[in-house]
Design a protein around this motif. Sequence first.
Motif, short mmCIF file in Angstrom:
data_model
loop_
_atom_site.label_atom_id
_atom_site.label_comp_id
_atom_site.label_asym_id
_atom_site.label_seq_id
_atom_site.Cartn_x
_atom_site.Cartn_y
_atom_site.Cartn_z
N UNK A 98 35.92 45.06 37.66
CA UNK A 98 36.95 44.15 38.16
C UNK A 98 36.38 42.81 38.61
N UNK A 99 35.05 42.71 38.70
CA UNK A 99 34.45 41.49 39.25
C UNK A 99 34.15 40.46 38.18
N UNK A 100 34.42 39.21 38.51
CA UNK A 100 34.08 38.07 37.66
C UNK A 100 32.97 37.31 38.37
N UNK A 216 37.33 38.28 42.18
CA UNK A 216 38.10 39.41 41.70
C UNK A 216 38.97 38.98 40.52
N UNK A 217 39.07 39.86 39.51
CA UNK A 217 39.99 39.58 38.41
C UNK A 217 41.44 39.71 38.88
N UNK A 218 41.62 40.35 40.03
CA UNK A 218 42.95 40.48 40.64
C UNK A 218 43.16 39.30 41.60
N UNK A 219 43.28 38.10 41.03
CA UNK A 219 43.29 36.89 41.86
C UNK A 219 44.63 36.17 41.86
N UNK A 220 45.72 36.91 41.70
CA UNK A 220 47.04 36.28 41.64
C UNK A 220 47.38 35.51 42.91
#
Length: 254
Positions: A98-100, A216-220
């Motif tokens: 999940x990490x960028x 995080x790829x969950x960066x909305x």
Amino acid sequence: MKKSLSIVAVMVLALFAGSAWASQKVVVYGDNGYPPYSYGEGRDVKGIYVDILKEAFSKMEGYDVEIKVLPWKRLMAELESGKIVAGFPPYKVAARPWMVYSEPILQENVVAFGLKSKVEGKNNWPEDFYSSRVGLNHGFSYENLLGHEGSNAVAEGKLTVEEAMDSPTNLRKLVAGRIDVYVNDQLTDISGFSSEEDPIIIAATVGGQWGYLGFSSNNRAFPYADEFRAAFDEVIKEMKDSGRIDEILKNYMK
């Protein structure tokens, strides 16, 4: 009347202009228990990465960045869930899909610390340390810190890993004889823990890893994250190419 309207118009234009020119506020979190790289001291945030990042952020137009610290395990959990935009300094590991990752910032040399009376003459990692209790900081990948062979030795029961919150806790355990070696970066601050009677020494080199600014790829919740990372990467590349990061590191090696 016309004069009043003109004044109002100017004020409205100034308000919109101010909004357009306002910097994006960003909060980036570091490990609070990783001296000399990243740590909290009272209300201050200090360390090698902190110095590098502060300088990098100061060169990024359009961003107002604040650096805070958290315990590493909590930092990783909040980053994965998308509650925070970025954290440092993770190593690149397959266990975090999940990490960028940013541009690599700094290469760290990982070593095994031990009391001289117990590790003197042991130089080969991991063979010379079989049956040892190995201290690690919470949340770090076994393979990244211990290397492929060291990680396999753990899986085969030849090494036992004990995790603690941070470097000071592990160093206290080392001095107390509750672990046999502590594996971390060679610049780990051992002052205040090592004694003249039985000093803490570097027994063996384990390997090397690059530290990153992780996103995080969950960066909305942070629509600016991709542009922020791109701007950061550009500045870090320039700082590495110019030798500036090496200069900052040397300040900690005097």
